[in-house]
Design an enzyme around this catalytic site. Structure first.
Site, short mmCIF file in Angstrom:
data_model
loop_
_atom_site.label_atom_id
_atom_site.label_comp_id
_atom_site.label_asym_id
_atom_site.label_seq_id
_atom_site.Cartn_x
_atom_site.Cartn_y
_atom_site.Cartn_z
N HIS A 186 6.54 32.36 39.44
CA HIS A 186 5.19 31.86 39.21
C HIS A 186 5.26 30.59 38.36
CE1 HIS A 186 5.95 34.16 35.58
NE2 HIS A 186 4.79 33.85 35.04
N HIS A 217 4.09 29.68 35.37
CA HIS A 217 4.11 29.57 33.91
C HIS A 217 5.42 28.87 33.55
CE1 HIS A 217 0.98 32.96 33.14
NE2 HIS A 217 0.42 31.76 33.11
N ASP A 221 7.66 28.96 31.31
CA ASP A 221 8.92 29.63 30.94
C ASP A 221 9.70 30.11 32.17
OD1 ASP A 221 6.64 31.40 31.02
OD2 ASP A 221 7.87 33.02 30.21
N HIS A 222 9.13 29.90 33.37
CA HIS A 222 9.82 30.33 34.59
C HIS A 222 10.22 29.17 35.50
CE1 HIS A 222 9.07 34.64 33.91
NE2 HIS A 222 8.14 34.12 33.12
N HIS A 268 -0.34 39.49 37.57
CA HIS A 268 -0.20 38.60 36.42
C HIS A 268 -1.43 37.69 36.35
CE1 HIS A 268 2.09 37.00 33.21
NE2 HIS A 268 2.45 35.87 33.78
N ASP A 290 6.43 38.02 36.00
CA ASP A 290 5.86 38.82 34.91
C ASP A 290 4.77 39.69 35.54
OD1 ASP A 290 7.36 36.95 33.50
OD2 ASP A 290 5.67 36.06 32.48
N HIS A 312 12.43 39.59 28.80
CA HIS A 312 11.16 38.89 28.60
C HIS A 312 10.43 39.45 27.37
CE1 HIS A 312 7.23 37.02 29.67
NE2 HIS A 312 7.95 36.18 30.37
ZN LIG Z 1 3.86 34.42 33.13
ZN LIG Z 2 6.95 34.59 31.42
#
Ligand SMILES: [Zn+2]
Ligand SMILES: [Zn+2]
Length: 306
Positions: free
Chosen positions: A62, A64, A66-67, A142, A212, A270
């Site tokens: 996805h 976000h 951090d990914h 999510h 997530d 995570h």
């Molecule tokens: Zn996320």
């Molecule tokens: Zn994340």
């Protein structure tokens, strides 16, 4: 065939010193793919002596940061390194636009083709296939569209029983036996019976990556019986309500999903940056699913027949 996953990063959204955002390296035989590509992933690869040029593609869960914030840097470096080979990129809608925009404004033409597969994240369907495995999406719950990925090895050939073979058996005979066929002569007489010269192929191995997500029982059917499951565990049990509100899961919920899905082994990661110590996550998950390990950065987990 070698089938493993290396944890390059298993942190969450907020940066923490010496922890890295989500990224995993999936290796099957000699082929390498990334699953998520958090900031700095290309440096993690170099630290582990993995040439980024070996990568065949990336699966992004996805959008976000951090990914996927490491993706632009990685693609730029592949371009600088002279890549011409195609690169597979699987991820949610918008990823293609983001990449195109970056390279447009940096006036950088890419010298290799990117083969995009845009996931709709609402249903489970196949997004990739090669000679060794298939990849299917796992719709997750999510805040923004998010899909996990299920990597499933293709059925293997039967195994020859070496001690029973004759020295001069033609290659064609061996091929037939491995494919489950008997070897027959022109008159139809059975010369070599497959069941006598081979043993069944081991069952196909599988790996499910789920990040997530809220606790989401609809994934149970999709990931049923996988050899290895990675499931996010952002919070500990006492913050279950907060996990729900923030569209994340607790370690215990990851354990419940693993137990209900009858997976062979669970990895959790995570973890929220509020926690400085992670053994409690392991205790929470293991209270419902014993075969749990922490997705420690730098560790390699073999996906084994079990
Ligand atoms: Zn996320
Ligand atoms: Zn994340």
């Amino acid at each position: 065939m070698h089938f493993s996953v290396m944890i390059l990063g298993a942190g969450s959204a907020k940066p923490v010193a010496n922890k890295y955002p989500s990224a995993q390296l999936l290796t099957y035989d000699n082929e390498c793919f990334l699953i998520d590509c958090g900031e700095g992933t290309q440096y993690r690869l170099l630290e582990h002596k993995i040439r980024p040029g070996r990568l065949r593609g990336v699966f992004i869960s996805h959008l976000h940061g951090d990914h996927y914030f490491g993706l632009i840097g990685l693609l730029s470096s592949l371009n600088l390194g002279g890549r011409t080979e195609e690169f597979f990129l699987v991820g949610p809608r918008g990823l293609d636009e983001i990449i195109t925009m970056h390279f447009k404004y940096s006036q950088t033409p890419l010298h290799f083709p990117i083969i995009y597969t845009i996931t709709d994240t609402e249903s489970s369907y196949q997004v990739f296939e090669n000679q060794n495995f298939t990849v299917t999406t796992i719709p997750l719950d999510h805040r923004i569209p998010c899909a996990g990925y299920l990597f499933r090895e293709k059925p293997q050939k039967r195994k020859l029983i070496k001690e029973k073979l004759f020295d001069d058996m033609p290659h064609e005979y061996l091929r037939k036996l491995k494919n489950g066929e008997d070897v027959v002569d022109e008159a139809g007489n059975v010369l070599f019976k497959c069941l006598e010269f081979t043993t069944p192929a081991p069952p196909p191995r599988s790996y499910a990556y789920c990040s997530d997500t809220r606790y989401n029982e609809s994934i149970i059917e999709i990931i049923q019986g996988v050899n290895l499951l990675y499931h996010e565990a952002t919070f500990r049990d006492e913050l279950e309500q907060q996990a729900f509100e923030r569209y994340h899961a607790t370690a215990k919920q990851a354990g419940i999903i693993a137990a209900k899905s009858h997976v062979k082994k669970l990895l959790i990661g995570h973890f929220s940056s509020r926690y400085k110590e992670f053994s409690g996550f392991l205790e929470d998950a293991q209270s419902v699913f014993k075969a749990t390990e922490i997705a420690e950065e730098g560790k390699v987990f073999a996906i084994e027949h079990s």
